[in-house]
Scaffold this active site. Structure first.
Site, PDB file in Angstrom:
ATOM      1  N   ASP A 170       0.859  -1.182   0.000  1.00  0.00           N
ATOM      2  CA  ASP A 170       0.000   0.000   0.000  1.00  0.00           C
ATOM      3  C   ASP A 170       0.899   1.237   0.000  1.00  0.00           C
ATOM      4  OD1 ASP A 170       1.008   0.156   2.538  1.00  0.00           O
ATOM      5  OD2 ASP A 170      -0.869  -0.281   3.557  1.00  0.00           O
TER       6      ASP A 170
ATOM      7  N   ASP B 257      -7.997  -7.377   0.494  1.00  0.00           N
ATOM      8  CA  ASP B 257      -7.061  -7.633   1.597  1.00  0.00           C
ATOM      9  C   ASP B 257      -7.696  -7.157   2.889  1.00  0.00           C
ATOM     10  OD1 ASP B 257      -5.429  -5.106   2.954  1.00  0.00           O
ATOM     11  OD2 ASP B 257      -6.483  -4.610   1.108  1.00  0.00           O
TER      12      ASP B 257
END
Length: 380
Positions: free
Chosen positions: A96, A270
């Site tokens: 991320d 996720d």
């Protein structure tokens, strides 16, 4: 970006929904979609070894840019040969951008056009994260799939604030693309924001699609809105994204949300949910959640889930796992975490089969009934 290191291959569309079966090709291998990605915040999925993750069928894992930048440092990881070598994982890794952690973990943050100034949650020092810095960190980490630096506005923030926020996120995405030094072996995704506003989601998606990213993430969900609100946003957002590129719904891991996301055309998910709740003794099973610490399981010599063939359920009983957790033994956390991760990875395997068989809606109905979502079991 046809020469992108990340390629999406559509295999089949489900007849009755927006669901799609496919695969994503990366420099470190190919994984099937839809796929749930275990989260390895600190370059490890809590309590699990890389071998165990492979054994359960995890085709890709996620690591956290913010945490690895702070400790041990992205430059150290680069000197180690990149994240894959550092953590001994030879399959795909997604990172991320660090944006979400800056907004949720850091104190005293200040957002400007240049980036975000905030306080390091480890030692209190002043830090600055810009779109360029977020990309530079991820270039050092060497992940297969990277995220653009974005602002994640709260779902219920005012329209005017969210509009300014998505416009800044689009400018940041453009800056990140220019700063990306490894486009030949790392694919950078754009992140669509816009809270619950349909026109702002459309504006954000159009901005990012015009930049021709190799894939697109849907951000700003699973942040306190209702399940129905999330589905509504997906209903009007996923059709705005290119069919020939991956779609990733960030931070979503509740079983019903996974299935409903797939129905609306999402490929990747996720969440820390499976390992976080496992550490409290909460296990996901085919018949709903089970808190194995509870006294009723003290002499229950059956598996966590009678319908599960994972390592935990094949070898250990509820009574034994309860004993381990009560005694604060790490092995108990390993067993519950393995089971929960396996449960979600295996759920997606079943979802892929249901897409192949064109019966995803029937699968959903059966799963929801067994899991107990009609019995106020909203959060898991």
């Amino acid at each position: 970006m046809s020469d992108s290191p990340i390629q999406y291959r559509l295999i089949k569309k489900e007849k009755h929904t927006g669901a799609r079966l496919g695969e994503i090709i990366t420099p470190h291998g190919t994984f099937p979609t839809p796929m749930f990605m275990p989260v390895g915040t600190q370059a490890t999925v809590k309590t699990q070894s890389p071998e165990e993750l492979k054994q359960m069928g995890s085709g890709i894992i996620l690591a956290n840019t913010y945490h690895l930048w702070l400790r041990p440092g992205d430059e150290l990881i680069a000197r180690a040969g990149g994240l894959h070598k550092f953590m001994n994982w030879d399959q795909p890794i997604l990172t991320d951008s660090g944006g979400f952690q800056v907004y949720s973990l850091a104190d005293s943050r200040n957002i400007t056009e240049e980036g975000v100034t905030f306080k390091n949650h480890l030692n209190g020092s002043k830090m600055f994260l810009s779109p360029e810095k977020a990309i530079s960190i991820q270039n050092n980490l060497g992940s297969d799939i990277m995220m653009s630096f974005d602002e994640c506005p709260q779902f219920y923030q005012p329209y005017d604030y969210v509009k300014k926020s998505i416009e800044r996120t689009s400018r940041w995405a453009e800056r990140g693309l220019k700063a990306h030094s490894r486009p030949h072996d790392q694919g950078l995704f754009g992140i669509v924001q816009g809270a619950g506003f349909e026109d702002l989601r459309r504006q954000s998606a159009q901005d990012l699609v015009s930049m021709d990213f190799p894939g697109y993430s849907i951000g700003g969900l699973a942040v306190g809105e209702s399940h129905e609100e999330m589905n509504a946003v997906l209903d009007f957002t996923t059709p705005l994204l290119p069919e020939n590129k991956p779609r990733y719904l960030m931070g979503v891991g509740a079983p019903d949300s996974l299935i409903d996301g797939v129905i609306r055309g999402v490929d990747m998910f996720d969440c820390v949910l499976p390992t976080r709740i496992a550490r409290n003794g909460t296990c996901m099973t085919s018949e709903g959640r089970l808190v194995v610490k509870n006294a009723q399981f003290e002499e229950d010599f059956t598996p966590l889930d009678h319908n599960c063939d994972c390592y935990t359920c094949t070898n250990y009983t509820r009574a034994y796992i309860r004993h381990l957790l009560k005694a604060d033994e790490t092995f108990g956390l390993r067993l519950t975490s393995y089971h929960n991760l396996y449960f979600l990875v295996n759920l997606m395997k079943k979802v892929r089969q249901a897409i192949m068989d064109d019966n995803l809606l029937e699968f959903r109905e059966d799963f929801m009934e067994r899991y107990g979502y009609n019995r106020s079991n909203r959060n898991f």
